[in-house]
Design a protein around this motif. Structure first.
Motif, PDB file in Angstrom:
ATOM      1  N   TYR A  74      -1.226  -6.536   4.669  1.00 36.34           N
ATOM      2  CA  TYR A  74      -2.641  -6.252   4.394  1.00 36.34           C
ATOM      3  C   TYR A  74      -2.979  -4.833   4.849  1.00 36.34           C
ATOM      4  O   TYR A  74      -3.696  -4.089   4.161  1.00 36.34           O
ATOM      5  N   GLN A  75      -2.500  -4.480   6.041  1.00 32.46           N
ATOM      6  CA  GLN A  75      -2.785  -3.136   6.552  1.00 32.46           C
ATOM      7  C   GLN A  75      -2.203  -2.085   5.606  1.00 32.46           C
ATOM      8  O   GLN A  75      -2.852  -1.075   5.302  1.00 32.46           O
ATOM      9  N   ALA A  76      -0.992  -2.345   5.102  1.00 33.03           N
ATOM     10  CA  ALA A  76      -0.348  -1.384   4.201  1.00 33.03           C
ATOM     11  C   ALA A  76      -1.099  -1.310   2.874  1.00 33.03           C
ATOM     12  O   ALA A  76      -1.245  -0.233   2.290  1.00 33.03           O
ATOM     13  N   LYS A  77      -1.565  -2.442   2.411  1.00 32.10           N
ATOM     14  CA  LYS A  77      -2.223  -2.481   1.111  1.00 32.10           C
ATOM     15  C   LYS A  77      -3.608  -1.853   1.141  1.00 32.10           C
ATOM     16  O   LYS A  77      -3.978  -1.074   0.275  1.00 32.10           O
ATOM     17  N   TYR A  78      -4.391  -2.232   2.128  1.00 30.16           N
ATOM     18  CA  TYR A  78      -5.808  -1.881   2.124  1.00 30.16           C
ATOM     19  C   TYR A  78      -6.168  -0.749   3.089  1.00 30.16           C
ATOM     20  O   TYR A  78      -7.256  -0.192   2.999  1.00 30.16           O
ATOM     21  N   GLY A  79      -5.280  -0.490   4.074  1.00 32.37           N
ATOM     22  CA  GLY A  79      -5.635   0.499   5.080  1.00 32.37           C
ATOM     23  C   GLY A  79      -6.636  -0.030   6.090  1.00 32.37           C
ATOM     24  O   GLY A  79      -7.144   0.720   6.936  1.00 32.37           O
ATOM     25  N   GLN A  92      -2.542  -1.593  -7.837  1.00 35.61           N
ATOM     26  CA  GLN A  92      -2.741  -0.923  -6.544  1.00 35.61           C
ATOM     27  C   GLN A  92      -3.309   0.478  -6.770  1.00 35.61           C
ATOM     28  O   GLN A  92      -4.217   0.902  -6.047  1.00 35.61           O
ATOM     29  N   ASN A  93      -2.807   1.171  -7.780  1.00 39.96           N
ATOM     30  CA  ASN A  93      -3.393   2.467  -8.149  1.00 39.96           C
ATOM     31  C   ASN A  93      -4.892   2.331  -8.379  1.00 39.96           C
ATOM     32  O   ASN A  93      -5.682   3.165  -7.957  1.00 39.96           O
ATOM     33  N   ALA A  94      -5.261   1.304  -9.117  1.00 42.24           N
ATOM     34  CA  ALA A  94      -6.662   1.134  -9.489  1.00 42.24           C
ATOM     35  C   ALA A  94      -7.541   1.029  -8.255  1.00 42.24           C
ATOM     36  O   ALA A  94      -8.588   1.669  -8.156  1.00 42.24           O
ATOM     37  N   GLN A  95      -7.109   0.199  -7.319  1.00 43.51           N
ATOM     38  CA  GLN A  95      -7.981  -0.063  -6.167  1.00 43.51           C
ATOM     39  C   GLN A  95      -7.872   1.013  -5.095  1.00 43.51           C
ATOM     40  O   GLN A  95      -8.809   1.257  -4.354  1.00 43.51           O
ATOM     41  N   ARG A  96      -6.709   1.642  -5.002  1.00 43.37           N
ATOM     42  CA  ARG A  96      -6.527   2.635  -3.932  1.00 43.37           C
ATOM     43  C   ARG A  96      -6.419   4.054  -4.473  1.00 43.37           C
ATOM     44  O   ARG A  96      -5.926   4.950  -3.789  1.00 43.37           O
ATOM     45  N   GLY A  97      -6.833   4.254  -5.725  1.00 38.20           N
ATOM     46  CA  GLY A  97      -6.693   5.555  -6.368  1.00 38.20           C
ATOM     47  C   GLY A  97      -7.686   6.574  -5.856  1.00 38.20           C
ATOM     48  O   GLY A  97      -7.870   6.733  -4.651  1.00 38.20           O
ATOM     49  N   THR A  98      -8.346   7.224  -6.769  1.00 33.53           N
ATOM     50  CA  THR A  98      -9.201   8.335  -6.344  1.00 33.53           C
ATOM     51  C   THR A  98     -10.479   7.885  -5.661  1.00 33.53           C
ATOM     52  O   THR A  98     -11.175   8.702  -5.084  1.00 33.53           O
ATOM     53  N   ALA A 131       5.658  -0.795   0.594  1.00 35.61           N
ATOM     54  CA  ALA A 131       4.785  -1.841   1.122  1.00 35.61           C
ATOM     55  C   ALA A 131       3.407  -1.718   0.483  1.00 35.61           C
ATOM     56  O   ALA A 131       2.945  -0.623   0.202  1.00 35.61           O
ATOM     57  N   GLY A 132       2.783  -2.867   0.216  1.00 35.92           N
ATOM     58  CA  GLY A 132       1.393  -2.851  -0.262  1.00 35.92           C
ATOM     59  C   GLY A 132       1.194  -3.292  -1.701  1.00 35.92           C
ATOM     60  O   GLY A 132       0.072  -3.395  -2.156  1.00 35.92           O
ATOM     61  N   LEU A 133       2.268  -3.582  -2.432  1.00 39.99           N
ATOM     62  CA  LEU A 133       2.086  -4.066  -3.809  1.00 39.99           C
ATOM     63  C   LEU A 133       1.941  -5.584  -3.812  1.00 39.99           C
ATOM     64  O   LEU A 133       2.628  -6.284  -3.071  1.00 39.99           O
ATOM     65  N   GLY A 171       1.906 -12.527   0.017  1.00 43.41           N
ATOM     66  CA  GLY A 171       1.738 -12.150  -1.382  1.00 43.41           C
ATOM     67  C   GLY A 171       1.922 -10.674  -1.658  1.00 43.41           C
ATOM     68  O   GLY A 171       1.836 -10.236  -2.810  1.00 43.41           O
ATOM     69  N   ILE A 172       2.211  -9.892  -0.612  1.00 44.73           N
ATOM     70  CA  ILE A 172       2.243  -8.432  -0.725  1.00 44.73           C
ATOM     71  C   ILE A 172       3.600  -7.924  -0.255  1.00 44.73           C
ATOM     72  O   ILE A 172       4.153  -8.428   0.731  1.00 44.73           O
ATOM     73  N   SER A 173       4.131  -6.928  -0.932  1.00 41.23           N
ATOM     74  CA  SER A 173       5.426  -6.369  -0.547  1.00 41.23           C
ATOM     75  C   SER A 173       5.339  -5.743   0.841  1.00 41.23           C
ATOM     76  O   SER A 173       4.319  -5.161   1.206  1.00 41.23           O
TER      77      SER A 173
END
Lengths: 364, 364, 364, 364
Positions: free
Chosen positions: B110-115, A357-363, A222-224, A289-291
């Motif tokens: 959205y919750q899964a994607k962004y937290g 998603q890595n880019a925005q939720r990465g480090t 979920a979240g992509l 729009g998101i998995s």
């Protein structure tokens, strides 16, 4: 960059049907992925001509050479260039096409757009362009496989020969072997046989058919996907409508879902091992729009092949009415060879969104 | 830039349902186009809530302010920023949504994607986001109108209430007046009445319905669109699948066309006034990704509205099973208000490709 | 797409120093431009090793093959792929580099970024990457030539050996012949001779030198470039700082201009044949990011070549202190070969902005 | 998208000097960053007019409103739109500019590019555009601060009044307090006083001056930046040359470094705590386009302000020779207010590359 696709995992394809060759540059691939030319070749062999008796007999090995970006068996993070030389060229066979626009082909529109075109075998509009997509897709699929993601496309309908709806809706996630078992790449044996028969009949009559490919993906967390414009389903739709001969796309319940009421269509949330899951999957694995972690599935419609061996009315470059009869070696039905292409495009979209998603939720 | 769309005529939307407002920045608009806030407002009024008795009664004037890029009544070529303040906010009405995921909405994803998410009224996933698209689309439509291009979307089906196929396929290009004549934006009067009745019935039952919108475009010259990835139909498909609640797209003959043989499906070329024209238009105005000068038409499937006034099973933020009943003011059918949005997105795609064609075939 | 440059006229380079080859894909090139492999080869010959006795003796013909996008001697508007096979490979010569980071090279940073690198000859960080830029630049320069635009780069300083400032500021626009007259590509003969002497001295000592290249462009109409981020000078600066070994960029009056007062620095407008012209050109041909029709000129600083034949302190892959002495065949001064690369990058920026101007000010 | 900057952390600015306001949309910001309007306002206050007696007395509070993307004090990952209304407008003051092109301003080039311009206060070419950059930069700086990154820009030279080279090269990393201690934002007190005196003298004479800003960044890990086109220094150069009045950029040893030999210029590697470090830092923290973990530093040249209170020769819109004397309220030296803008642009570049590195080296 009309010949590029993807924001982070970007591919750029190039090449014409009867030029020196076709190829692709993959930019942004993560480093340290083990990959070999043989793995890429295996996917190319699934789309190459001459692979079975229901596809075009044009005999091309489509042998791929990796020119850069792989060192000692692993990707280095730098661009991966791949080249497939064109081999079986019969330029003389296309002299008629220099002057005549083939119906439902891109001859006229290329001429209108560019004021010039390489008419030989369709030039840039040839489906040979998809070789680059499949070569790049092989890498994307391998990346996804390392994350436990599986992508399976298969033919569900050829003209009106279809997997029964009840079978289709209950079908377990098919294995590669089940799909490859038939030349038509339909995992339902009885339907596959009828499809092959239909294709042979139609081909014998000099005609062609289209149909529908379904693609199923499992293992996507979920979240992509991005809300608003770069929705996962929007990028999948673009990817699929960018394929030669495709005319439609639907995700989840699609067009049929519009016949239901909201109370029938909504996917109720249930708690499974403390994790939200949907009781049904009319959403097709994407919401907003998101998995959502469920299986992603969608259908793609392919029209009947435009090249047929029957006389057709057309116009020549001087505006005069004339006639044209298809010649050469063509697929009476593109769907069996389109299966790996659909999988490749899906893989490209998914890897790209994973990286985003890595880019925005990465480090950070 | 997940919130941007278009390469040369680029729009960036922003805003949440219950934040300060929503808006858009249009970058790349050609200079010297006369445009007024009133013209933009007229399009926004076609999508605003409360416009008729079959849409949500949320009462928002959605008054637009042009903040930049227009000087003395004309565009200057610099970014056009537009702002619509949110007015009718009832944040308390959404407290339950803070903890519960609405079925077939974007709350969970959205919750899964962004937290994190702004739960009020769906936050960023609210259809209020499309206000920016319509404001930008009004400018794109005006640009196209100066070139003689007309874009008309209309509702062809609500659930199973549809314009008869024979009527639809023979229908002359509809006028704005014919479309706006009914609250449901269906130009076939008898069908429109039945659609309205259906929507009222369903709404009275606390339920919802979806359907199909068709969009027709005439006046596009041959040569717009790019081969390979940025095909006109691919960008249209992306545009349409980026709309809230859309689940499918088909161009020209679409899914139905897959039932035909090539000999039945191909569009023969005929010479008309010395210019190549197609005898039929199963291609839907695009061939090989490029416009051929014929009418462009496509269908978009919209699922039934996810918000219904009936109890539904769901899960809360802690993974516990619970129940949720929709409240508030919602559309039982989004299609009438989606019509101007579909037109806007089509206009954005077409202007963008026109500018891209300018770039490559311009003064060089 | 870190390996792509340009928005409308986009190039993507690929390849490593000791892989199969290097190349480029040019996407977006206008159709119908006559171009031959010979014309491209002529530019590549200006950057190839072994061309004179002051550059690296690595002996590479750098023969280019056009793989796509050119048909019957003209561009078709589709991607132009070009390939240069690597020939003179001595992989064994680089074994030491597998374990040791060369000072002021990219060995350590590639390792840090990717966790892996092709160490042979610098791999992707090799200046061989610029072959693709020059091949693409040859096409861009030809496009500009059809519009009357001329681009001339030349070496103005090698270490402290410089064209006298008064000569430089009064120098007429140099011809290609004047620049190519000396191996160092400095059109001022006396200075050129001193530069060559300096390079030979330094090379004999196993050391290296840097310097400054100036680029002058005439024939660009007023109006190219974008305000705000994509200013013409911003894109030129990016282009130049993307070159290996470049450390600085200045346009027009540059750093020296900061010593003047506004009253001394401003370019007064004068009317010439009813057209506004500037009396002086401290702006360097751009104002507010947009060309003003005057000559565009800028300087680029190149550091001394990092590879020297003297022992240097360094660290190995295990963090241990060690020593390294450069081996192999290298340029003691990169500037003579950088001249065509600077011209190429300038051409790419200018064509791109011309096409962008076409897009916004075209037929709309 | 000429008004956008950044690939993953993308900002789009809009607005004119004398329109309704100016603003920015930040797209791609990671979620869950705590941020307040006050924090953004603090940075805007560093660039606002009227902040000291050496900057323009135009009195604008430049109060920022966050319109979206922040919920309950934290970013949500959705677009952050920010608006600053224009307040102190004196449109009548600009009537003369409607017809006359100001020397070394963008009046003529905007007219040439667009065929129209908002002449009031420079319209879009006004430095008020940078308000959006600083507002976005405040968020980028906060993101970087959470990773331990510090960015400090300061004025090193005003005309010929400069921090002595030996002081500059040995200066410890300055604190914000040291920079803000003087109105001119030079941390070397004696030089700061001389700079202020110079600015006041020049302003009293109706003239203007330029100078140099240095930016230093510490805490950036090795591995950020992309080889080839999107080098860290290339993107920094573009960022800096996109600023109004900037004419040059140099990183590390810059133009002066070209006077050294390779043996003098190379940064030897030494092992420090088992980690490779450079003994010197002529590279300026980047090698091959990628950060090496050392301090990043660069210089930016700003020309003297174009607006001066002295009569200048110019041409009017009809091509006739005329004269113009600057009026209104302007900075005699832009550097003090440019300091936060330089920091903002640096922060935007660095966050963007950090996110790109996340994308490629993230969970794949």
């Amino acid at each position: 960059m009309p010949n590029s696709f993807g924001k982070m995992f970007t591919i750029t394809t190039w090449g014409e049907s009867h030029g020196a060759g076709v190829g692709v540059v993959v930019d942004g691939c993560p480093p340290l992925l083990p990959i070999t030319a043989e793995e890429i070749q295996a996917e190319l062999d699934r789309r190459r001509p001459g692979q079975s008796d229901i596809v075009t007999p044009r005999n091309e090995a489509d042998a791929v050479e990796i020119l850069s970006g792989v060192f000692e068996g692993k990707t280095t993070g730098t661009p991966i260039a791949m080249l497939v030389r064109n081999a079986d060229q019969r330029p003389g066979a296309y002299d008629e096409m220099r002057e005549k626009f083939r119906p439902s082909h891109a001859d006229f529109t290329y001429q209108a757009k560019y004021g010039v075109r390489d008419h030989r075998g369709g030039g840039r509009s040839s489906a040979r362009e998809t070789i680059g997509r499949v070569a790049a897709g092989a890498i994307a699929k391998k990346l996804l496989a390392t994350k436990g993601v599986e992508i399976r496309a298969f033919v569900t309908r050829v003209q009106d020969v279809a997997i029964p709806e009840t079978v289709l809706s209950e079908m377990p996630f098919p294995s590669p072997g089940q799909i490859e078992a038939s030349a038509v790449r339909c995992p339902h044996t009885a339907t596959a046989e009828a499809m092959i028969e239909r294709i042979k009949e139609v081909r014998a009559a000099g005609d062609s058919v289209g149909g529908v490919i379904r693609c199923r993906v499992r293992g996507i967390p979920a979240g992509l996907g991005e809300p608003v414009f770069d929705r996962l389903e929007a990028d999948l739709a673009k990817a699929m409508l960018s394929l030669p001969a495709s005319k439609g796309f639907e995700i989840g319940s699609g067009f049929a879902g519009t016949l239901l009421k909201g109370s029938e269509h909504n996917d109720a949330w249930i708690s499974q091992d403390g994790k939200p899951r949907t009781a049904t999957n009319r959403s097709g694995g994407v919401q907003g729009g998101i998995s959502n972690g469920e299986e992603i599935f969608f259908n793609v419609a392919f029209k009947p092949t435009a090249t047929i061996m029957l006389p057709q009315k057309t116009v020549d470059a001087h505006g005069a009415q004339t006639e044209l009869t298809g010649r050469g070696r063509h697929d009476a039905c593109v769907l069996p060879r389109a299966v790996p292409i659909v999988e490749s495009m899906a893989a490209l979209v998914l890897v790209d969104h994973w990286m985003r998603q890595n880019a925005q939720r990465g480090t950070f």
